[in-house]
Design a protein around this motif. Structure first.
Motif, PDB file in Angstrom:
ATOM      1  N   ILE A 352       8.788  11.291   4.013  1.00  0.00           N
ATOM      2  CA  ILE A 352       8.828   9.842   4.198  1.00  0.00           C
ATOM      3  C   ILE A 352       7.769   9.421   5.208  1.00  0.00           C
ATOM      4  N   ARG A 353       7.631  10.194   6.282  1.00  0.00           N
ATOM      5  CA  ARG A 353       6.627   9.860   7.293  1.00  0.00           C
ATOM      6  C   ARG A 353       5.218   9.936   6.715  1.00  0.00           C
ATOM      7  N   THR A 354       4.951  10.902   5.832  1.00  0.00           N
ATOM      8  CA  THR A 354       3.636  10.995   5.194  1.00  0.00           C
ATOM      9  C   THR A 354       3.320   9.732   4.408  1.00  0.00           C
ATOM     10  N   VAL A 355       4.279   9.270   3.593  1.00  0.00           N
ATOM     11  CA  VAL A 355       4.061   8.065   2.793  1.00  0.00           C
ATOM     12  C   VAL A 355       3.935   6.840   3.698  1.00  0.00           C
ATOM     13  N   ALA A 356       4.801   6.742   4.711  1.00  0.00           N
ATOM     14  CA  ALA A 356       4.761   5.595   5.622  1.00  0.00           C
ATOM     15  C   ALA A 356       3.433   5.513   6.357  1.00  0.00           C
ATOM     16  N   ASN A 357       2.913   6.670   6.791  1.00  0.00           N
ATOM     17  CA  ASN A 357       1.634   6.673   7.499  1.00  0.00           C
ATOM     18  C   ASN A 357       0.488   6.237   6.593  1.00  0.00           C
ATOM     19  N   LEU A 358       0.517   6.664   5.334  1.00  0.00           N
ATOM     20  CA  LEU A 358      -0.514   6.246   4.387  1.00  0.00           C
ATOM     21  C   LEU A 358      -0.494   4.729   4.197  1.00  0.00           C
ATOM     22  N   LEU A 359       0.702   4.155   4.062  1.00  0.00           N
ATOM     23  CA  LEU A 359       0.806   2.707   3.895  1.00  0.00           C
ATOM     24  C   LEU A 359       0.327   1.977   5.146  1.00  0.00           C
ATOM     25  N   ALA A 360       0.766   2.439   6.313  1.00  0.00           N
ATOM     26  CA  ALA A 360       0.415   1.763   7.560  1.00  0.00           C
ATOM     27  C   ALA A 360      -1.086   1.814   7.828  1.00  0.00           C
ATOM     28  N   ALA A 361      -1.726   2.933   7.453  1.00  0.00           N
ATOM     29  CA  ALA A 361      -3.166   3.092   7.684  1.00  0.00           C
ATOM     30  C   ALA A 361      -4.010   2.448   6.593  1.00  0.00           C
ATOM     31  N   ASP A 362      -3.367   1.822   5.606  1.00  0.00           N
ATOM     32  CA  ASP A 362      -4.064   1.198   4.481  1.00  0.00           C
ATOM     33  C   ASP A 362      -4.845   2.218   3.665  1.00  0.00           C
ATOM     34  N   HIS A 363      -4.271   3.410   3.527  1.00  0.00           N
ATOM     35  CA  HIS A 363      -4.907   4.475   2.760  1.00  0.00           C
ATOM     36  C   HIS A 363      -4.222   4.719   1.416  1.00  0.00           C
ATOM     37  N   LEU A 364      -3.244   3.908   1.065  1.00  0.00           N
ATOM     38  CA  LEU A 364      -2.503   4.116  -0.178  1.00  0.00           C
ATOM     39  C   LEU A 364      -2.508   2.836  -0.999  1.00  0.00           C
TER      40      LEU A 364
END
Length: 426
Positions: A352-364
């Motif tokens: 979950i943290r991996t996906v959340a970090n991607l969203l927060a960093a605008d990388h997904l």
């Protein structure tokens, strides 16, 4: 013993003050707590009482190697002392400054039995909130040599976690010292890196891993998801097709999410894409499929995926097919069909943290065809009842595409993460 590193005032103070039976460094990632605790542990090993074992504890042997011994054996941290530290990754023992060190993993409730029969003169515990409470209690009992001391680090967890409730909050009652670190307590970090790290975490993860807070998991899990920013109608050209994440279901829906990494955009930035989704809901279709039928349909979907390598092309061959690890029969079927599946990493919170970090960093980015994922993300929430007893878990309802994407992204992180580094401008 002086290490060739520049310590912050808080690090130096914690090292000097760590004289209690239990010494706990807690706080943000990269805040300097681990370095301070390791240097204090080295000082302790050099003078620890004889007549008992010295123990290093971690969730797994891999985390012990990565978080404890790699730093200790780095001359940049420990200078010439590093030459007196001997450890082979995965070994049950190490030698530090002439003392034998027992390595003990504590990844489940059975780990407590690994301490039985030991008499300990001291212990270092990595990621203390991740070890079972029964193991911790047994460790305290085993550290019975007069003058024995325990040193441990942890990232914050839920405010009602047993380590906080039974120990940290009772600092005044117990022979215990506690230090709280935030990211800005580490002056040696590059300011650009600090700013990037702050941007890459959001919600629960920001509060715990940047601010070092012990806080409750509550509300929507992916609270940084913005449909206007993250959802796209058209896919760019893909540089690599990384994976298909599969959440297997017979009565529950079967979900497969295709993951790709785009070629660099105008700003020389690649992004990860949830590029497509295939779902089958046996309840809606009123027919369950066999493993062989699921495998065949998944293969056909990949073979006919449109525009995968540019206009006029079709079909995609992802590097990994990452499957729900509990789906043993389906994994066997994929092997029979020559699709070479990989068992998914089901570390739920880490995923979950991996996906959340991607969203927060605008990388997904998520293609609009991923209707299952888009329909689930808004209701994908933390379980308040479990949070009340200190467990961070999502509500297990309508999360099939969520799980498929988590398998496909988290399990393959080592492959796509380096691709997201911005390309240098020429």
């Amino acid at each position: 013993m002086t290490a060739p590193v520049s310590l912050s005032a808080k690090q130096a103070r914690s090292i000097a003050e760590a004289t209690a039976r239990i010494n706990i460094w807690s706080g943000a990632v990269r805040s300097g707590k681990t370095i301070a605790s390791l240097l204090r542990w080295l000082m302790y090993v050099a003078t620890a009482p004889r007549g008992g074992s010295l123990v290093v504890v971690g969730k797994t042997n891999d985390t012990v190697a990565r978080n404890v011994f790699e730093p200790l054996m780095d001359p940049a941290l420990t200078g010439p002392v590093s030459r007196r530290i001997f450890y082979n990754r995965g070994a049950p023992t190490a030698n530090v400054l002439g003392r034998r060190i027992e390595i003990v993993s504590a990844n489940d409730i059975r780990a407590e039995s690994r301490l039985r029969g030991m008499t300990c003169a001291g212990a270092y515990v990595d990621e203390a909130t991740l070890i079972p409470e029964t193991f911790w209690d047994q460790l305290l009992a085993r550290c019975s040599v007069p003058g024995s001391m325990i040193f441990c680090t942890t990232n914050p967890d839920a405010p009602n976690h047993w380590l906080r409730q039974r120990f940290i909050l009772r600092q005044g009652e117990l022979n215990l010292k506690f230090w709280h670190f935030v990211l800005d307590d580490n002056p040696s970090l590059d300011p650009a890196y600090v700013n990037n790290l702050k941007a890459e975490y959001s919600g629960l993860w920001y509060r715990r891993y940047i601010l070092g807070e012990w806080c409750m998991a509550e509300g929507m899990i992916f609270d940084s998801f913005d449909p206007d920013r993250h959802v796209v109608d058209h896919l760019p050209l893909m540089e690599r097709w990384i994976s298909v994440g599969v959440d297997y279901g017979t009565v529950n829906p079967f979900a497969a999410i295709l993951v790709g990494v785009s070629t660099p955009d105008a700003d020389r930035q690649r992004r990860v894409y949830l590029a497509g989704e295939w779902r089958y809901d046996s309840r809606q279709e009123r027919r369950q499929l066999t493993d062989a039928e699921y495998s065949a349909r998944l293969g056909r979907w990949l073979d006919t995926f449109p525009g995968s390598y540019g206009p006029g092309t079709s079909g995609v061959a992802p590097e990994w097919i990452v499957v729900d690890p509990s789906a043993a029969s389906f994994i066997t079927q994929l092997h029979r069909d020559g699709l070479l599946p990989t068992m998914g990493d089901n570390s739920v919170l880490d995923g979950i943290r991996t996906v959340a970090n991607l969203l927060a960093a605008d990388h997904l980015r998520i293609h609009r065809s991923c209707q299952g994922w888009l329909s689930e993300v808004g209701s994908y929430s933390w379980d308040d009842k479990k949070a009340a007893i200190g467990d961070d878990v999502p509500i297990k309802l309508d999360d099939h595409s969520m799980d498929a994407a988590r398998y496909g992204l988290h399990t393959t992180q080592a492959a796509w993460a380096p691709l997201l580094e911005p390309l240098p401008a020429y």
